[in-house]
Write a protein that holds these residues in place. Structure first.
Motif, PDB file in Angstrom:
ATOM      1  N   UNK A  88       0.764  -1.539   0.025  1.00 18.37           N
ATOM      2  CA  UNK A  88      -0.385   0.239   0.285  1.00 18.37           C
ATOM      3  C   UNK A  88       0.936   1.403   0.467  1.00 18.37           C
ATOM      4  N   UNK A  89       2.285   0.762   0.098  1.00 17.32           N
ATOM      5  CA  UNK A  89       3.203   2.206   0.055  1.00 17.32           C
ATOM      6  C   UNK A  89       4.448   2.108  -0.556  1.00 17.32           C
ATOM      7  N   UNK A  90       4.427   2.901  -0.758  1.00 17.92           N
ATOM      8  CA  UNK A  90       6.093   3.194  -1.568  1.00 17.92           C
ATOM      9  C   UNK A  90       7.351   1.998  -1.364  1.00 17.92           C
ATOM     10  N   UNK A  91       7.207   2.054   0.523  1.00 20.07           N
ATOM     11  CA  UNK A  91       8.173   2.021   0.737  1.00 20.07           C
ATOM     12  C   UNK A  91       7.815  -0.817   0.689  1.00 20.07           C
ATOM     13  N   UNK A  92       7.096  -0.738   0.521  1.00 14.20           N
ATOM     14  CA  UNK A  92       6.589  -1.778   0.486  1.00 14.20           C
ATOM     15  C   UNK A  92       6.553  -2.799  -1.321  1.00 14.20           C
ATOM     16  N   UNK A  93       6.103  -1.191  -1.366  1.00 12.24           N
ATOM     17  CA  UNK A  93       6.211  -1.518  -3.699  1.00 12.24           C
ATOM     18  C   UNK A  93       7.169  -1.587  -3.939  1.00 12.24           C
ATOM     19  N   UNK A  94       8.255  -1.240  -3.439  1.00 11.26           N
ATOM     20  CA  UNK A  94      10.131  -0.720  -4.088  1.00 11.26           C
ATOM     21  C   UNK A  94      10.828  -2.340  -3.556  1.00 11.26           C
ATOM     22  N   UNK A  95      10.458  -3.118  -2.327  1.00  3.58           N
ATOM     23  CA  UNK A  95      10.343  -4.110  -1.528  1.00  3.58           C
ATOM     24  C   UNK A  95       9.983  -5.097  -2.599  1.00  3.58           C
ATOM     25  N   UNK A  96       8.464  -5.335  -2.965  1.00  6.33           N
ATOM     26  CA  UNK A  96       8.163  -6.074  -3.919  1.00  6.33           C
ATOM     27  C   UNK A  96       8.772  -6.446  -5.113  1.00  6.33           C
ATOM     28  N   UNK A  97       9.282  -4.671  -5.693  1.00  3.34           N
ATOM     29  CA  UNK A  97       9.221  -5.215  -7.140  1.00  3.34           C
ATOM     30  C   UNK A  97      10.884  -3.998  -7.554  1.00  3.34           C
ATOM     31  N   UNK A  98      11.549  -5.194  -6.943  1.00  7.83           N
ATOM     32  CA  UNK A  98      12.745  -4.229  -6.694  1.00  7.83           C
ATOM     33  C   UNK A  98      13.696  -3.639  -8.376  1.00  7.83           C
ATOM     34  N   UNK A  99      13.300  -4.421  -9.089  1.00  8.68           N
ATOM     35  CA  UNK A  99      13.453  -4.671 -10.504  1.00  8.68           C
ATOM     36  C   UNK A  99      12.923  -4.429 -11.637  1.00  8.68           C
ATOM     37  N   UNK A 100      11.799  -3.192 -11.216  1.00 15.53           N
ATOM     38  CA  UNK A 100      11.021  -2.482 -12.111  1.00 15.53           C
ATOM     39  C   UNK A 100      10.834  -0.878 -11.262  1.00 15.53           C
ATOM     40  N   UNK A 101      10.125  -0.774 -10.116  1.00 17.21           N
ATOM     41  CA  UNK A 101       9.924   0.037  -9.275  1.00 17.21           C
ATOM     42  C   UNK A 101      10.237   1.591  -9.973  1.00 17.21           C
ATOM     43  N   UNK A 102      11.681   1.465 -10.161  1.00 17.64           N
ATOM     44  CA  UNK A 102      11.690   3.202 -11.380  1.00 17.64           C
ATOM     45  C   UNK A 102      11.793   3.147 -11.993  1.00 17.64           C
ATOM     46  N   UNK A 103      11.510   2.120 -12.932  1.00 15.90           N
ATOM     47  CA  UNK A 103      10.030   3.121 -14.483  1.00 15.90           C
ATOM     48  C   UNK A 103       9.108   3.154 -14.231  1.00 15.90           C
ATOM     49  N   UNK A 104       8.302   1.991 -13.332  1.00 15.69           N
ATOM     50  CA  UNK A 104       6.688   2.299 -12.738  1.00 15.69           C
ATOM     51  C   UNK A 104       6.871   3.697 -11.968  1.00 15.69           C
ATOM     52  N   UNK A 105       7.635   3.442 -11.610  1.00 19.22           N
ATOM     53  CA  UNK A 105       7.039   5.373 -10.728  1.00 19.22           C
ATOM     54  C   UNK A 105       7.573   6.974 -11.423  1.00 19.22           C
ATOM     55  N   UNK A 106       8.752   6.076 -12.459  1.00 21.56           N
ATOM     56  CA  UNK A 106       8.682   7.534 -13.241  1.00 21.56           C
ATOM     57  C   UNK A 106       7.597   7.924 -14.096  1.00 21.56           C
ATOM     58  N   UNK A 107       6.541   6.397 -14.567  1.00 18.99           N
ATOM     59  CA  UNK A 107       5.706   6.796 -15.303  1.00 18.99           C
ATOM     60  C   UNK A 107       4.825   7.545 -14.462  1.00 18.99           C
ATOM     61  N   UNK A 108       4.398   7.501 -13.545  1.00 26.93           N
ATOM     62  CA  UNK A 108       3.497   7.960 -12.393  1.00 26.93           C
ATOM     63  C   UNK A 108       3.800   9.571 -11.932  1.00 26.93           C
ATOM     64  N   UNK A 109       5.260   9.646 -11.822  1.00 29.45           N
ATOM     65  CA  UNK A 109       5.632  11.298 -11.476  1.00 29.45           C
ATOM     66  C   UNK A 109       5.417  11.650 -13.120  1.00 29.45           C
ATOM     67  N   UNK A 110       5.186  11.160 -14.278  1.00 23.05           N
ATOM     68  CA  UNK A 110       5.067  12.090 -14.919  1.00 23.05           C
ATOM     69  C   UNK A 110       4.183  12.236 -15.509  1.00 23.05           C
ATOM     70  N   UNK A 111       3.530  11.349 -15.075  1.00 25.20           N
ATOM     71  CA  UNK A 111       1.597  11.921 -15.373  1.00 25.20           C
ATOM     72  C   UNK A 111       0.389  12.734 -14.403  1.00 25.20           C
ATOM     73  N   UNK A 112       1.006  11.773 -13.366  1.00 25.55           N
ATOM     74  CA  UNK A 112      -0.173  12.428 -12.735  1.00 25.55           C
ATOM     75  C   UNK A 112       0.138  14.550 -11.992  1.00 25.55           C
ATOM     76  N   UNK A 113       1.565  14.681 -12.069  1.00 23.23           N
ATOM     77  CA  UNK A 113       1.685  15.982 -11.969  1.00 23.23           C
ATOM     78  C   UNK A 113       2.346  16.257 -13.575  1.00 23.23           C
TER      79      UNK A 113
END
Length: 484
Positions: A88-113
């Motif tokens: 439910x949080x960034x910490x848990x997400x990054x721990x669950x998906x260490x290999x893809x978290x950076x790319x997934x969040x970069x897409x979120x950052x670009x689209x959310x604001x």
């Protein structure tokens, strides 16, 4: 922060060399230490408006999954009633998906604001944004063995601040999620946990290093030219008996900001006088001259911040065409704290930490209970007789900004009531320095349901609850009949 380093100074260059004496890159780092600030310009130009009409950029660089449930599920997150028990949080997400978290969040950052959102905020007269940030945006502060967060957010912050500056909207950098977690079981800390460890020497120091880096960037990077303030801690634990050392941290936070500014040649008041800015364009010499004015904790944080700042400036590829001038007519940043009345049981007074310009923050949500009985009459009687601005001013906490508020209620609010509810809150909060709504937007989706109606500023304007000109009210007499 009791066990501080000794206050007598070793030669500064020896300390800096000691930081990297085991590194094969020592010559490059040493050159950076000596010349880094000799070739950068100071670029803070923005000022606080006479009245703040703002929004929070929540869920951008500190994601709170309750605000965008459908997107969160698409990203790979989960929903659960206890946010500590699922992804439910960034910490848990990054721990669950260490290999893809950076790319997934970069897409979120670009689209959310993005630029479209900046345009929408300009269209409705917003002059200020408060940007929630996690300590992990300064990546060198993260212990990757035990702490898990996405990387690359500093580039997105730089991009967003550039767009805001180009649009004339000022920014408050809000340290929303602190190292070690400052409040239990909250998504806004980046990690839902009952294990609160911020209030320790180790994490206070990490927060001070973060402060030094963000202060320097705010003055040195032209894209940070919209930044006018840095907020130390978002919503610390309310019971002051559970926040040991927080008063000392407040003082050290301000001193870190001012020490960086003094080093950069920005005049700030100190002990009732002004310390003359240095005549040198060499950062290390300037830092050595200013360090004795500050506590051992501040000295330690500044020295630890230098190599981190070198890395960040290199990564951001800052322009080095102009020289740093030690004489400046620029104004220092505002430091910002949650007001003294945010805590109880003998809290420290943040006004005791003030050196130079400072603002105070208060958050008021009726939807979580404890403020007024859950009905229209009680809500309006409460807000129309609000005395928080006056109470804070009596304790030196002025000017006061209401840095978070919304239209959410504990009952099913009619449209008719939400017109009144928006007006009455704006009327109350503009008695201080202004207000910053939570949030600029939330997700509009089937899964989100009716969330946007009371939590999205832009949706509130569309629905008419919030006026298109934020300085106006639908009904200037909204409190007539409720004032006691």
């Amino acid at each position: 922060m009791k066990n501080a380093q000794r206050s007598d100074l070793w030669p500064l260059k020896s300390r800096l060399l000691g930081l990297t004496c085991h590194s094969m890159y020592l010559p490059m780092y040493y050159i950076f230490y000596v010349s880094l600030f000799s070739f950068l310009s100071i670029s803070v130009h923005a000022r606080l408006p006479s009245k703040i009409y703002g929004v929070n950029l929540g869920s951008w660089l500190v994601l709170e999954s309750w605000m965008l449930p459908a997107e969160w599920i698409r990203m790979g997150g989960q929903q659960c009633s206890d946010c500590s028990q699922c992804i439910a949080t960034e910490f848990a997400f990054a721990r669950a998906y260490p290999d893809t978290v950076d790319g997934i969040f970069n897409m979120h950052w670009s689209s959310w604001f993005n630029e479209d959102d900046v345009h929408d905020l300009m269209e409705v007269g917003i002059n200020t944004v408060r940007i929630p940030l996690g300590y992990w945006i300064v990546e060198a502060l993260v212990d990757r063995k035990t702490e898990f967060y996405p990387r690359g957010g500093i580039h997105q912050l730089k991009r967003g601040l550039r767009q805001l500056k180009d649009s004339g909207i000022i920014a408050i950098l809000d340290h929303h999620a602190l190292p070690g977690v400052q409040t239990p079981n909250q998504m806004f800390t980046g990690r839902c946990t009952s294990d609160v460890e911020f209030y320790t020497d180790y994490n206070y120091r990490r927060a001070l290093v973060w402060t030094a880096v963000m202060t320097a960037l705010s003055h040195l990077d032209p894209d940070f030219g919209s930044v006018v303030a840095i907020e130390a801690v978002n919503e610390p634990i309310m019971n002051a008996t559970q926040t040991p050392g927080y008063g000392d941290f407040q003082k050290n936070f301000v001193q870190v900001v001012r020490a960086v500014e003094l080093t950069l040649g920005i005049d700030v008041p100190w002990s009732g006088t002004k310390i003359a800015p240095t005549d040198t364009t060499n950062f290390t010499v300037a830092l050595e001259e200013s360090l004795p004015n500050f506590t051992p904790e501040v000295q330690s944080a500044l020295l630890e911040a230098v190599p981190i700042l070198v890395e960040v400036i290199t990564e951001l590829a800052l322009d080095s065409m102009t020289r740093f001038s030690p004489h400046s007519s620029r104004e220092p940043l505002y430091t910002s704290f949650m007001d003294i009345n945010w805590q109880y049981d003998n809290p420290p007074n943040p006004s005791d930490a003030q050196i130079g310009p400072q603002i105070y923050d208060n958050h008021l949500y009726y939807s979580f209970g404890g403020v007024a009985d859950p009905n229209e009459q009680a809500y309006l009687e409460s807000i129309c007789n609000l005395q928080r601005v006056q109470a804070d001013a009596a304790l030196g906490n002025s000017p006061l900004v209401f840095g978070e508020w919304g239209l959410s209620t504990q009952f099913n609010a009619t449209d008719e009531f939400l017109y009144k509810w928006a007006d009455a809150q704006k009327l109350a909060y503009t008695k201080g320095a202004g207000w910053i709504f939570w949030n600029f937007k939330v997700e509009i989706s089937t899964l989100a349901g009716d969330l946007a109606r009371q939590w999205s500023y832009l949706e509130g304007v569309k629905l008419g609850f919030l006026t298109r000109d934020p300085s106006k009210l639908n009904d200037t007499n909204v409190c007539d009949g409720y004032i006691q």
